[in-house]
Every structure is written in structure tokens, then in C-alpha cells.
Design a protein around this motif. Structure first.
Motif, PDB file in Angstrom:
ATOM      1  N   ARG A  58      15.227  -8.258   5.152  1.00 26.46           N
ATOM      2  CA  ARG A  58      14.804  -9.501   4.496  1.00 26.46           C
ATOM      3  C   ARG A  58      13.319  -9.423   4.148  1.00 26.46           C
ATOM      4  N   VAL A  59      12.499  -8.984   5.085  1.00 21.49           N
ATOM      5  CA  VAL A  59      11.059  -8.861   4.829  1.00 21.49           C
ATOM      6  C   VAL A  59      10.811  -7.809   3.752  1.00 21.49           C
ATOM      7  N   PHE A  60      11.551  -6.705   3.807  1.00 14.74           N
ATOM      8  CA  PHE A  60      11.400  -5.632   2.826  1.00 14.74           C
ATOM      9  C   PHE A  60      11.753  -6.096   1.415  1.00 14.74           C
ATOM     10  N   GLY A  61      12.471  -7.169   1.303  1.00 17.40           N
ATOM     11  CA  GLY A  61      12.796  -7.715  -0.018  1.00 17.40           C
ATOM     12  C   GLY A  61      11.561  -7.915  -0.887  1.00 17.40           C
ATOM     13  N   HIS A  62      10.431  -8.232  -0.271  1.00 19.61           N
ATOM     14  CA  HIS A  62       9.173  -8.385  -1.015  1.00 19.61           C
ATOM     15  C   HIS A  62       8.692  -7.041  -1.559  1.00 19.61           C
ATOM     16  N   CYS A  63       9.040  -5.965  -0.884  1.00 18.85           N
ATOM     17  CA  CYS A  63       8.591  -4.619  -1.271  1.00 18.85           C
ATOM     18  C   CYS A  63       9.375  -4.080  -2.469  1.00 18.85           C
ATOM     19  N   LEU A  64      10.556  -4.660  -2.690  1.00 15.48           N
ATOM     20  CA  LEU A  64      11.430  -4.154  -3.755  1.00 15.48           C
ATOM     21  C   LEU A  64      10.843  -4.324  -5.151  1.00 15.48           C
ATOM     22  N   ALA A  65       9.807  -5.122  -5.275  1.00  8.80           N
ATOM     23  CA  ALA A  65       9.153  -5.249  -6.578  1.00  8.80           C
ATOM     24  C   ALA A  65       8.528  -3.915  -6.993  1.00  8.80           C
ATOM     25  N   CYS A  66       8.120  -3.121  -6.020  1.00  4.51           N
ATOM     26  CA  CYS A  66       7.437  -1.850  -6.310  1.00  4.51           C
ATOM     27  C   CYS A  66       8.152  -0.623  -5.773  1.00  4.51           C
ATOM     28  N   THR A 101      11.828   1.411  -4.280  1.00  2.00           N
ATOM     29  CA  THR A 101      13.267   1.510  -4.072  1.00  2.00           C
ATOM     30  C   THR A 101      13.456   2.120  -2.689  1.00  2.00           C
ATOM     31  N   ILE A 102      14.668   2.033  -2.173  1.00  2.00           N
ATOM     32  CA  ILE A 102      14.923   2.615  -0.855  1.00  2.00           C
ATOM     33  C   ILE A 102      16.251   3.364  -0.813  1.00  2.00           C
ATOM     34  N   GLY A 103      17.060   3.245  -1.839  1.00  2.00           N
ATOM     35  CA  GLY A 103      18.336   3.945  -1.864  1.00  2.00           C
ATOM     36  C   GLY A 103      18.165   5.434  -2.112  1.00  2.00           C
ATOM     37  N   LYS A 104      19.028   6.222  -1.486  1.00  2.00           N
ATOM     38  CA  LYS A 104      18.984   7.675  -1.651  1.00  2.00           C
ATOM     39  C   LYS A 104      19.117   8.042  -3.124  1.00  2.00           C
ATOM     40  N   GLY A 105      18.160   8.828  -3.621  1.00  2.00           N
ATOM     41  CA  GLY A 105      18.196   9.310  -4.993  1.00  2.00           C
ATOM     42  C   GLY A 105      17.682   8.335  -6.036  1.00  2.00           C
ATOM     43  N   GLU A 106      17.313   7.114  -5.633  1.00  2.00           N
ATOM     44  CA  GLU A 106      16.790   6.152  -6.601  1.00  2.00           C
ATOM     45  C   GLU A 106      15.402   6.587  -7.066  1.00  2.00           C
ATOM     46  N   LEU A 107      15.057   6.179  -8.263  1.00  2.00           N
ATOM     47  CA  LEU A 107      13.772   6.557  -8.845  1.00  2.00           C
ATOM     48  C   LEU A 107      12.623   5.771  -8.245  1.00  2.00           C
ATOM     49  N   ASP A 108      11.440   6.327  -8.370  1.00  2.00           N
ATOM     50  CA  ASP A 108      10.225   5.630  -7.963  1.00  2.00           C
ATOM     51  C   ASP A 108       9.970   4.493  -8.940  1.00  2.00           C
ATOM     52  N   ARG A 109       9.228   3.517  -8.488  1.00  2.00           N
ATOM     53  CA  ARG A 109       8.768   2.427  -9.352  1.00  2.00           C
ATOM     54  C   ARG A 109       7.250   2.487  -9.366  1.00  2.00           C
ATOM     55  N   ALA A 110       6.599   1.361  -9.227  1.00  2.00           N
ATOM     56  CA  ALA A 110       5.135   1.358  -9.121  1.00  2.00           C
ATOM     57  C   ALA A 110       4.709   2.051  -7.830  1.00  2.00           C
ATOM     58  N   LEU A 138      11.371   4.934  -0.888  1.00  2.00           N
ATOM     59  CA  LEU A 138      11.103   5.037   0.545  1.00  2.00           C
ATOM     60  C   LEU A 138      12.316   5.459   1.375  1.00  2.00           C
ATOM     61  N   HIS A 139      13.363   5.951   0.714  1.00  2.00           N
ATOM     62  CA  HIS A 139      14.525   6.426   1.471  1.00  2.00           C
ATOM     63  C   HIS A 139      14.115   7.627   2.323  1.00  2.00           C
ATOM     64  N   GLY A 140      14.379   7.554   3.600  1.00  2.00           N
ATOM     65  CA  GLY A 140      14.081   8.665   4.494  1.00  2.00           C
ATOM     66  C   GLY A 140      12.598   8.911   4.723  1.00  2.00           C
ATOM     67  N   ILE A 141      11.765   7.906   4.504  1.00  2.00           N
ATOM     68  CA  ILE A 141      10.316   8.074   4.603  1.00  2.00           C
ATOM     69  C   ILE A 141       9.863   8.412   6.020  1.00  2.00           C
ATOM     70  N   LYS A 187       8.532  11.938   7.260  1.00  2.00           N
ATOM     71  CA  LYS A 187       7.952  12.713   6.162  1.00  2.00           C
ATOM     72  C   LYS A 187       6.435  12.658   6.220  1.00  2.00           C
ATOM     73  N   ALA A 188       5.811  13.577   5.502  1.00  2.00           N
ATOM     74  CA  ALA A 188       4.356  13.605   5.450  1.00  2.00           C
ATOM     75  C   ALA A 188       3.837  12.347   4.764  1.00  2.00           C
ATOM     76  N   VAL A 189       2.721  11.831   5.266  1.00  2.00           N
ATOM     77  CA  VAL A 189       2.050  10.725   4.581  1.00  2.00           C
ATOM     78  C   VAL A 189       1.696  11.256   3.194  1.00  2.00           C
ATOM     79  N   ALA A 190       1.984  10.489   2.178  1.00  2.00           N
ATOM     80  CA  ALA A 190       1.783  10.894   0.774  1.00  2.00           C
ATOM     81  C   ALA A 190       2.688  12.071   0.405  1.00  2.00           C
ATOM     82  N   GLY A 191       3.846  12.148   1.053  1.00  2.00           N
ATOM     83  CA  GLY A 191       4.767  13.225   0.732  1.00  2.00           C
ATOM     84  C   GLY A 191       6.212  12.785   0.670  1.00  2.00           C
ATOM     85  N   GLY A 192       6.442  11.496   0.580  1.00  2.00           N
ATOM     86  CA  GLY A 192       7.808  10.992   0.570  1.00  2.00           C
ATOM     87  C   GLY A 192       8.562  11.281  -0.717  1.00  2.00           C
ATOM     88  N   SER A 193       7.844  11.370  -1.823  1.00  2.00           N
ATOM     89  CA  SER A 193       8.481  11.595  -3.118  1.00  2.00           C
ATOM     90  C   SER A 193       7.742  12.711  -3.848  1.00  2.00           C
TER      91      SER A 193
END
Length: 149
Positions: free
Chosen positions: A54-62, A64-73, A77-80, A83-89
Motif C-alpha cells: 500500500r505504501v509502495f503505491g506512491h512509488c509506482l509513479a516512478c 515498476t516492480i514486476g519481473k521484466g517490467e521496464l524502468d520509468r523515471a 525494483l524487482h529483486g532489488i 543487488k548492488a546499490v545503483a546496480g538494480g537495472s
């Protein structure tokens, strides 16, 4: 007649306000179970990934979290966690500020980031000011862990 309308309107507003308080007892019980001045570990023991979603809902503006979804702004964050800081995508252009932090996303690191991205990595382009509430941060971390599997 106007007075009756005002009284009815105030009653409706009061009912709506009280309806929005649902979960307050559950939250209080979770905080009580975590103990006085709880550590992050204690908060993680009572964290609720559904509340984190529910809280993460605010993050969805920028983000995504689903596996294989594209980056936005911000990056996907799937599987973050882990992972290395600044290495999630591999596709996302991280700032030098975040890239220079080093390390990996573990619970303590994510908690510091969620508290204040600007303090964590001065100069980051993340505009989110942070989550002041430690239990909300623990809930989001629990959600990120669950969604990363």
C-alpha cells in the motif's frame, strides 16, 4: 433546516474519518510487539508486506516492480534486495551520487535510503523526501523482499 443539514454533514464526515482509521489497532499491536524503541530487526519481525504494498503505491509513479517490467523515471525494483546499490537495472542511468555509495541493498541500507534519499546519496536525482515512520519503512522493505522472489 440548515442546522439539521450541518449536523448531518458533520456526522457523515465523522463516520468517514473514523472509517479511515481501520488498521490502527493492528498497527498499534505490531508496534507493541516490536517493543519500546524497536530496532530495524524488531520492526522487520512485525513488518507487513501487504501494508508495504500500500505504501509502495506512491512509488509506482516512478518505479515498476514486476519481473521484466521496464524502468520509468526510476529503475524497476524487482529483486532489488541483495543487488548492488545503483546496480538494480542494467538499462537505468544512475547518478554519480548513488553510484559512488557502493555496497548492496540489504535491510539496513534500504532503511537508510527510505529514511532520506538525499542524506543517503547527496546529489541523487531521487525527489522523494523519505519515509519518517520506521514501521512503514520496514513494511516497504518486507514488500520489496517478497516481490523480489
Amino acid at each position: 433546516m440548515i442546522r439539521l443539514f450541518r449536523t448531518a454533514a458533520l456526522s457523515v464526515l465523522l463516520m468517514l474519518a473514523l472509517a479511515g482509521c481501520g488498521g490502527g489497532d493492528e498497527r498499534a499491536e505490531r508496534l507493541k510487539a516490536a517493543g519500546p524503541h524497536p530496532s530495524l530487526d524488531a520492526l522487520m519481525r512485525v513488518a507487513d508486506p501487504d501494508e508495504g504494498a500500500r505504501v509502495f503505491g506512491h512509488c509506482l509513479a516512478c518505479h515498476t516492480i514486476g519481473k521484466g517490467e521496464l524502468d520509468r523515471a526510476g529503475p524497476n525494483l524487482h529483486g532489488i534486495m541483495g543487488k548492488a546499490v545503483a546496480g538494480g537495472s542494467d538499462r537505468y542511468g544512475y547518478t554519480v551520487a548513488l553510484s559512488s555509495v557502493g555496497g548492496h541493498w540489504d535491510r539496513a541500507t534500504m532503511d537508510r535510503w527510505l529514511t532520506s534519499p538525499q542524506r543517503f546519496a547527496p546529489g541523487t536525482k531521487m525527489t522523494f523526501s523519505g519515509l519518517a515512520d520506521p514501521l512503514s519503512r520496514a513494511d516497504v522493505i518486507a514488500y520489496l523482499e517478497r516481490e523480489g522472489q
